[in-house]
Design a protein around this motif. Structure first.
Motif, mmCIF file in Angstrom:
data_model
loop_
_atom_site.group_PDB
_atom_site.id
_atom_site.type_symbol
_atom_site.label_atom_id
_atom_site.label_comp_id
_atom_site.label_asym_id
_atom_site.label_seq_id
_atom_site.Cartn_x
_atom_site.Cartn_y
_atom_site.Cartn_z
ATOM 1 N N GLY A 121 0.817 -1.211 0.000
ATOM 2 C CA GLY A 121 0.000 0.000 0.000
ATOM 3 C C GLY A 121 0.847 1.256 0.000
ATOM 4 O O GLY A 121 0.539 2.240 -0.689
ATOM 5 N N MET A 122 1.947 1.260 0.760
ATOM 6 C CA MET A 122 2.851 2.410 0.784
ATOM 7 C C MET A 122 3.483 2.629 -0.587
ATOM 8 O O MET A 122 3.557 3.750 -1.071
ATOM 9 N N GLN A 123 3.928 1.533 -1.216
ATOM 10 C CA GLN A 123 4.533 1.660 -2.539
ATOM 11 C C GLN A 123 3.518 2.181 -3.547
ATOM 12 O O GLN A 123 3.863 2.983 -4.412
ATOM 13 N N TRP A 124 2.281 1.739 -3.441
ATOM 14 C CA TRP A 124 1.238 2.224 -4.350
ATOM 15 C C TRP A 124 1.008 3.719 -4.122
ATOM 16 O O TRP A 124 0.902 4.493 -5.078
ATOM 17 N N ALA A 125 0.906 4.144 -2.857
ATOM 18 C CA ALA A 125 0.626 5.555 -2.544
ATOM 19 C C ALA A 125 1.754 6.468 -3.005
ATOM 20 O O ALA A 125 1.503 7.574 -3.484
ATOM 21 N N PHE A 126 2.996 6.012 -2.892
ATOM 22 C CA PHE A 126 4.142 6.822 -3.300
ATOM 23 C C PHE A 126 4.529 6.611 -4.759
ATOM 24 O O PHE A 126 5.549 7.138 -5.199
ATOM 25 N N ARG A 127 3.761 5.792 -5.487
ATOM 26 C CA ARG A 127 4.012 5.499 -6.909
ATOM 27 C C ARG A 127 5.409 4.905 -7.126
ATOM 28 O O ARG A 127 6.108 5.245 -8.068
ATOM 29 N N MET A 128 5.792 4.009 -6.255
ATOM 30 C CA MET A 128 7.110 3.376 -6.337
ATOM 31 C C MET A 128 7.046 2.127 -7.199
ATOM 32 O O MET A 128 6.020 1.457 -7.266
#
Length: 136
Positions: A121-128
Motif C-alpha cells: 500500500g505504501m509503494q502504491w501511494a508513493f508510486r514506487m
C-alpha cells in the motif's frame, strides 16, 4: 504473458494518493486502490491484478522489509515479557522456549501478511516501482 484489460485503470493521471488509507487497506489485505479484499492470492503471494478495479499489483517490491519489520515488532514485544519472566521466576531456558515459542510463531504468522500488505500500500501511494505508470 501480459495481464491487461481494455482500459488502463492504473494511470490516474497524477491524482494524489493518500498514504494512510493505502496503508490501512494493505494492512487489512485489501487492494490499495479500491479497497476490495483481494490483495493476496495465497498467504503472502500478492495478486498480479485486482479483480475488482484492475489495478496492476505485480510490480511491487516488498522484498525483505515485511520480514524485517515483523522481527523488529516481535522482538521488541518479547524483551519485556522475557525479562519479566526471568526476573520473577528464573526458569530454565527450555521453559522460556515453551512459553514464548508459540507467542513468537503465532505473532509472526499473524503480522507478516499484514505488514507486507501495508508495504505494498505504501509503494502504491508513493508510486514506487511501477505503480506510477512509468517503468522503474
Amino acid at each position: 504473458m501480459s495481464i491487461s484489460s481494455g482500459t488502463d485503470l492504473s494511470s490516474d493521471s497524477g491524482a494524489e494518493r493518500s498514504l494512510m488509507p493505502a496503508l490501512k487497506r494493505g494492512w487489512r489485505g485489501c487492494c490499495p486502490k479500491c479497497g476490495s479484499r483481494t490483495l493476496f492470492e495465497k498467504y503472502l503471494e500478492v495478486r498480479h491484478t485486482c479483480p475488482e478495479c484492475g489495478e496492476e499489483l505485480h510490480h511491487h517490491r516488498a522484498d525483505d522489509l515485511p520480514a524485517w519489520l515483523t522481527m523488529i515488532v516481535i522482538g521488541h514485544a518479547m524483551v519485556p515479557i522475557l525479562l519479566g519472566l526471568e526476573n520473577a521466576f528464573s526458569p530454565p531456558f527450555w521453559v522460556h522456549g515453551i512459553i514464548l515459542g508459540p507467542f513468537v510463531l503465532g505473532g509472526s504468522l499473524l503480522l507478516l501478511p499484514r505488514i507486507k500488505g501495508a508495504v505494498v500500500g505504501m509503494q502504491w501511494a508513493f508510486r514506487m516501482h511501477g505503480f506510477g505508470g512509468e517503468p522503474d
